[in-house]
Design a protein around this motif. Structure first.
Motif, PDB file in Angstrom:
ATOM      1  N   LEU A 143       0.823  -1.203   0.000  1.00  0.00           N
ATOM      2  CA  LEU A 143       0.000   0.000   0.000  1.00  0.00           C
ATOM      3  C   LEU A 143       0.859   1.255   0.000  1.00  0.00           C
ATOM      4  N   ARG A 144       1.938   1.255   0.808  1.00  0.00           N
ATOM      5  CA  ARG A 144       2.818   2.425   0.851  1.00  0.00           C
ATOM      6  C   ARG A 144       3.387   2.741  -0.528  1.00  0.00           C
ATOM      7  N   MET A 145       3.810   1.703  -1.235  1.00  0.00           N
ATOM      8  CA  MET A 145       4.399   1.912  -2.547  1.00  0.00           C
ATOM      9  C   MET A 145       3.374   2.468  -3.531  1.00  0.00           C
ATOM     10  N   HIS A 146       2.145   1.960  -3.474  1.00  0.00           N
ATOM     11  CA  HIS A 146       1.116   2.429  -4.397  1.00  0.00           C
ATOM     12  C   HIS A 146       0.606   3.813  -4.001  1.00  0.00           C
ATOM     13  N   VAL A 147       0.663   4.125  -2.717  1.00  0.00           N
ATOM     14  CA  VAL A 147       0.346   5.487  -2.293  1.00  0.00           C
ATOM     15  C   VAL A 147       1.409   6.445  -2.840  1.00  0.00           C
ATOM     16  N   ALA A 148       2.665   5.998  -2.818  1.00  0.00           N
ATOM     17  CA  ALA A 148       3.754   6.841  -3.317  1.00  0.00           C
ATOM     18  C   ALA A 148       3.584   7.142  -4.803  1.00  0.00           C
ATOM     19  N   THR A 149       3.038   6.189  -5.571  1.00  0.00           N
ATOM     20  CA  THR A 149       2.803   6.426  -6.997  1.00  0.00           C
ATOM     21  C   THR A 149       1.545   7.245  -7.241  1.00  0.00           C
ATOM     22  N   ARG A 150       0.787   7.496  -6.149  1.00  0.00           N
ATOM     23  CA  ARG A 150      -0.484   8.217  -6.205  1.00  0.00           C
ATOM     24  C   ARG A 150      -1.586   7.410  -6.897  1.00  0.00           C
ATOM     25  N   LEU A 203      -3.112   5.122  -5.305  1.00  0.00           N
ATOM     26  CA  LEU A 203      -4.078   5.025  -4.212  1.00  0.00           C
ATOM     27  C   LEU A 203      -4.091   6.360  -3.475  1.00  0.00           C
ATOM     28  N   PRO A 204      -5.104   7.180  -3.675  1.00  0.00           N
ATOM     29  CA  PRO A 204      -5.153   8.491  -3.007  1.00  0.00           C
ATOM     30  C   PRO A 204      -5.278   8.340  -1.496  1.00  0.00           C
ATOM     31  N   VAL A 205      -4.581   9.178  -0.760  1.00  0.00           N
ATOM     32  CA  VAL A 205      -4.652   9.145   0.696  1.00  0.00           C
ATOM     33  C   VAL A 205      -6.072   9.392   1.170  1.00  0.00           C
ATOM     34  N   ARG A 206      -6.794  10.265   0.475  1.00  0.00           N
ATOM     35  CA  ARG A 206      -8.168  10.549   0.898  1.00  0.00           C
ATOM     36  C   ARG A 206      -9.028   9.286   0.857  1.00  0.00           C
ATOM     37  N   HIS A 239     -12.922  12.251  15.049  1.00  0.00           N
ATOM     38  CA  HIS A 239     -11.486  12.265  15.312  1.00  0.00           C
ATOM     39  C   HIS A 239     -10.678  12.195  14.023  1.00  0.00           C
ATOM     40  N   ILE A 240     -11.013  11.254  13.166  1.00  0.00           N
ATOM     41  CA  ILE A 240     -10.251  11.044  11.937  1.00  0.00           C
ATOM     42  C   ILE A 240     -10.433  12.205  10.969  1.00  0.00           C
ATOM     43  N   THR A 241     -11.680  12.615  10.763  1.00  0.00           N
ATOM     44  CA  THR A 241     -11.928  13.706   9.815  1.00  0.00           C
ATOM     45  C   THR A 241     -11.396  15.034  10.349  1.00  0.00           C
ATOM     46  N   TRP A 242     -11.463  15.229  11.647  1.00  0.00           N
ATOM     47  CA  TRP A 242     -10.942  16.466  12.241  1.00  0.00           C
ATOM     48  C   TRP A 242      -9.450  16.584  12.017  1.00  0.00           C
ATOM     49  N   PHE A 243      -8.720  15.481  12.252  1.00  0.00           N
ATOM     50  CA  PHE A 243      -7.269  15.544  12.105  1.00  0.00           C
ATOM     51  C   PHE A 243      -6.868  15.818  10.664  1.00  0.00           C
ATOM     52  N   PHE A 244      -7.410  15.050   9.729  1.00  0.00           N
ATOM     53  CA  PHE A 244      -7.023  15.257   8.336  1.00  0.00           C
ATOM     54  C   PHE A 244      -7.548  16.572   7.785  1.00  0.00           C
ATOM     55  N   GLY A 245      -8.541  17.145   8.466  1.00  0.00           N
ATOM     56  CA  GLY A 245      -9.011  18.458   8.057  1.00  0.00           C
ATOM     57  C   GLY A 245      -8.020  19.560   8.346  1.00  0.00           C
ATOM     58  N   HIS A 246      -6.983  19.268   9.157  1.00  0.00           N
ATOM     59  CA  HIS A 246      -5.955  20.267   9.470  1.00  0.00           C
ATOM     60  C   HIS A 246      -4.847  20.303   8.428  1.00  0.00           C
ATOM     61  N   SER A 247      -5.014  19.548   7.373  1.00  0.00           N
ATOM     62  CA  SER A 247      -3.981  19.539   6.335  1.00  0.00           C
ATOM     63  C   SER A 247      -4.644  19.269   4.998  1.00  0.00           C
ATOM     64  N   ASP A 248      -3.970  19.674   3.942  1.00  0.00           N
ATOM     65  CA  ASP A 248      -4.490  19.373   2.620  1.00  0.00           C
ATOM     66  C   ASP A 248      -3.919  18.071   2.080  1.00  0.00           C
ATOM     67  N   VAL A 249      -3.193  17.314   2.925  1.00  0.00           N
ATOM     68  CA  VAL A 249      -2.592  16.069   2.472  1.00  0.00           C
ATOM     69  C   VAL A 249      -3.654  15.118   1.961  1.00  0.00           C
ATOM     70  N   ALA A 250      -4.697  14.881   2.756  1.00  0.00           N
ATOM     71  CA  ALA A 250      -5.730  13.907   2.383  1.00  0.00           C
ATOM     72  C   ALA A 250      -6.575  14.425   1.227  1.00  0.00           C
ATOM     73  N   GLN A 251      -6.600  15.736   1.027  1.00  0.00           N
ATOM     74  CA  GLN A 251      -7.432  16.279  -0.023  1.00  0.00           C
ATOM     75  C   GLN A 251      -6.722  16.309  -1.366  1.00  0.00           C
ATOM     76  N   ASP A 252      -5.398  16.505  -1.331  1.00  0.00           N
ATOM     77  CA  ASP A 252      -4.671  16.688  -2.567  1.00  0.00           C
ATOM     78  C   ASP A 252      -4.058  15.414  -3.120  1.00  0.00           C
ATOM     79  N   ARG A 253      -3.977  14.360  -2.313  1.00  0.00           N
ATOM     80  CA  ARG A 253      -3.296  13.154  -2.775  1.00  0.00           C
ATOM     81  C   ARG A 253      -4.316  12.086  -3.135  1.00  0.00           C
TER      82      ARG A 253
END
Length: 234
Positions: free
Chosen positions: A80-87, A89-92, A220-234
């Motif tokens: 999963l990490r490798m496929h996330v790195a290739t984008r 699999l989006p983090v979101r 909890h999960i949505t609040w944390f990822f809402g503090h960054s655009d990581v989950a939204q942009d990847r």
């Protein structure tokens, strides 16, 4: 040609002729049995090692060779990490998968019978929450405890596949969690909020309030990822 070894091992595992803890025949034996080169056998062993199905030791003696193991979360997490790195699999989408798995597990855990195992898991989760509240705890350890906390609570549902996937998802996203934290200016305040949320989640599990636990996990999960655009942009 190495696939014949993979197929052979799958058949033996299914039939029970080979079990976790057993030692595989040596390279020469397998090469002769299947009429392939020892290089092909070594390639098969390397692939099985990467899949978390064998652990290899070089040298001679009883501890040398390939031993059958079963560590599916390690192999799945790596993939999963490798496929996330290739984008690919989006983090979101991984975050959304976590939401589905964790909230449903919370509901099912509320209905699980009392047992020594359940008490031990809740006890360990409480220890992790206490450790995360230590001001001197390094951020790296905080994240590790956080990950273990979630996997432990998911295990209370009694579904080994869900537990394995959860562990893999946490491994796949830990790098992006660290990136997220690095970009949060008010991280100390966020960390304190996460501590409060962990306490509330644990209390819901302890009191068997499944819907409350599911709602707390979702927030909890949505609040944390809402503090960054990581989950939204990847």
């Amino acid at each position: 040609m190495y696939t014949v070894v993979l197929d052979w091992l799958e058949e033996r595992l299914r039939s029970g002729e080979i079990s976790v803890g057993d030692k595989l025949p040596g390279e020469r034996h397998l090469a002769e049995e299947f009429g392939i080169s020892r290089a092909s056998v070594r390639e098969a062993i390397r692939i099985l090692d990467a899949m978390g199905l064998v652990r290899s030791s070089t040298g001679s003696g009883p501890s040398a060779g390939a031993i059958v193991i079963s560590e599916p979360s390690a192999a799945l997490g790596w993939a999963l990490r490798m496929h996330v790195a290739t984008r690919a699999l989006p983090v979101r989408d991984l975050v959304q998968t976590r939401l589905l798995l964790e909230t449903q597990s919370a509901r099912e855990a509320a209905a699980a019978p009392d047992s020594p195992e359940r008490s031990a898991v809740l006890g360990r989760a409480a220890e992790l929450v206490a450790a995360m509240e230590e001001p001197a705890l390094p951020d790296k350890d905080f994240h590790a405890h956080d990950a273990q906390f979630h996997v432990l609570l998911a295990s209370l549902a009694g579904n080994v596949v869900v537990e394995t996937v959860m562990a893999s998802l946490r491994q796949a996203t830990i790098g992006y969690v660290q990136e997220t934290v690095a970009g949060i200016e008010d991280w100390p305040a966020v960390r304190r909020t996460l501590q409060d949320q962990h306490r509330g989640i644990l209390e819901s599990f302890q009191q068997r309030r499944g819907e409350d636990a599911a709602a707390a996990l979702h927030h909890h999960i949505t609040w944390f990822f809402g503090h960054s655009d990581v989950a939204q942009d990847r």
